[in-house]
Design an enzyme around this catalytic site. Sequence first.
Site, PDB file in Angstrom:
ATOM      1  N   ASP A   1       0.843  -1.204   0.000  1.00  0.00           N
ATOM      2  CA  ASP A   1       0.000   0.000   0.000  1.00  0.00           C
ATOM      3  C   ASP A   1       0.872   1.246   0.000  1.00  0.00           C
ATOM      4  O   ASP A   1       1.851   1.324   0.752  1.00  0.00           O
ATOM      5  CB  ASP A   1      -0.929   0.030   1.213  1.00  0.00           C
ATOM      6  CG  ASP A   1      -1.874   1.222   1.175  1.00  0.00           C
ATOM      7  OD1 ASP A   1      -2.667   1.317   0.227  1.00  0.00           O
ATOM      8  OD2 ASP A   1      -1.814   2.073   2.084  1.00  0.00           O
TER       9      ASP A   1
ATOM     10  N   GLU B   1       0.700   5.490   0.364  1.00  0.00           N
ATOM     11  CA  GLU B   1      -0.014   6.746   0.569  1.00  0.00           C
ATOM     12  C   GLU B   1       0.697   7.773  -0.303  1.00  0.00           C
ATOM     13  O   GLU B   1       1.930   7.721  -0.464  1.00  0.00           O
ATOM     14  CB  GLU B   1       0.017   7.173   2.038  1.00  0.00           C
ATOM     15  CG  GLU B   1      -0.622   6.189   3.006  1.00  0.00           C
ATOM     16  CD  GLU B   1      -2.101   5.943   2.755  1.00  0.00           C
ATOM     17  OE1 GLU B   1      -2.749   6.787   2.097  1.00  0.00           O
ATOM     18  OE2 GLU B   1      -2.614   4.908   3.206  1.00  0.00           O
TER      19      GLU B   1
ATOM     20  N   HIS C   1      -5.915   5.840   8.655  1.00  0.00           N
ATOM     21  CA  HIS C   1      -5.722   5.400   7.268  1.00  0.00           C
ATOM     22  C   HIS C   1      -4.260   5.628   6.889  1.00  0.00           C
ATOM     23  O   HIS C   1      -3.907   6.565   6.208  1.00  0.00           O
ATOM     24  CB  HIS C   1      -6.659   6.218   6.364  1.00  0.00           C
ATOM     25  CG  HIS C   1      -6.561   5.866   4.921  1.00  0.00           C
ATOM     26  ND1 HIS C   1      -7.400   4.970   4.321  1.00  0.00           N
ATOM     27  CD2 HIS C   1      -5.720   6.295   3.943  1.00  0.00           C
ATOM     28  CE1 HIS C   1      -7.087   4.871   3.035  1.00  0.00           C
ATOM     29  NE2 HIS C   1      -6.077   5.672   2.792  1.00  0.00           N
TER      30      HIS C   1
ATOM     31  N   ASP D   1      -3.376  -0.102   6.843  1.00  0.00           N
ATOM     32  CA  ASP D   1      -4.215  -0.562   5.728  1.00  0.00           C
ATOM     33  C   ASP D   1      -3.775  -1.938   5.227  1.00  0.00           C
ATOM     34  O   ASP D   1      -4.614  -2.781   4.894  1.00  0.00           O
ATOM     35  CB  ASP D   1      -4.165   0.446   4.566  1.00  0.00           C
ATOM     36  CG  ASP D   1      -5.044   1.663   4.834  1.00  0.00           C
ATOM     37  OD1 ASP D   1      -5.736   1.675   5.861  1.00  0.00           O
ATOM     38  OD2 ASP D   1      -5.028   2.598   4.008  1.00  0.00           O
TER      39      ASP D   1
END
Length: 249
Positions: free
Chosen positions: A13, A15, A153, A158
């Site tokens: 993941d 960001e 988040h 996540d």
Amino acid sequence: MGLMKNETFVCVDCEATGLDLEKDQIIEVAAVVFTLDKEIEIYDSLVDPKMKIPEESIKIHNIVQEMVEGQPLVQEVLPKILKMIGRHIIVGHGIGFDIHLINRDAKKNGLPSTIRNNPFFDTLRLARLYGDSPQNSLQNLREHFNINNEGAHRALNDVIVNIEVFRRLVEKYKTVEQLQKILERPIMLKKMPLGKHKGRPLKEVPLEYLQWAAGKNFDQDLSYSIKSEIKRRRQTKDFSTTSNPFHNL
């Protein structure tokens, strides 16, 4: 590849400063190598994007400018991530976005990357296939499966939630190939997942809106579902017209 229970996966993941695939930059990346039984290797790092993080993005991931200043640059972090990914099957929610960013920055910095050749499972599509969650965001799936909340988040949080969601979504599939074969075909959606009719059954969405949406560049599942619903209505209309003995009077 073979039995799901014997396979090693990697969940990834990123960001980022935003959703623009060309201009926005990674500000955090996390990866966990795992099997259906255990986590094998975990890595997470903030990244200095060398650009301002927009306020609307901060509201989503809570990563502010001060947190990334002086952190490693993306070219310092990616070799570790790419090594962890290796040839494993990649897992992620809307994983195409993360794969694109990692591959883009690897190429930009002269780092060898074969990530585009890796097989992958997108848990967004798996959730659509599963079909029993009211909404298919990672947060909704976490609540649906009663998975512990890992906090804000953020990338590693996540990933941890995503792995648990993935484990639930693949429970009834024995082999990797079995699931891959199913996912080769578009998945029929029951509800509109976005826009002003979000959450509304497709069969209740106005035809004019569906016809407008059919011309947009949506993902394969949504495009297929919209066009199938338009076709269904056209056939229903044609059938009701031809089956009415008075329609020519």
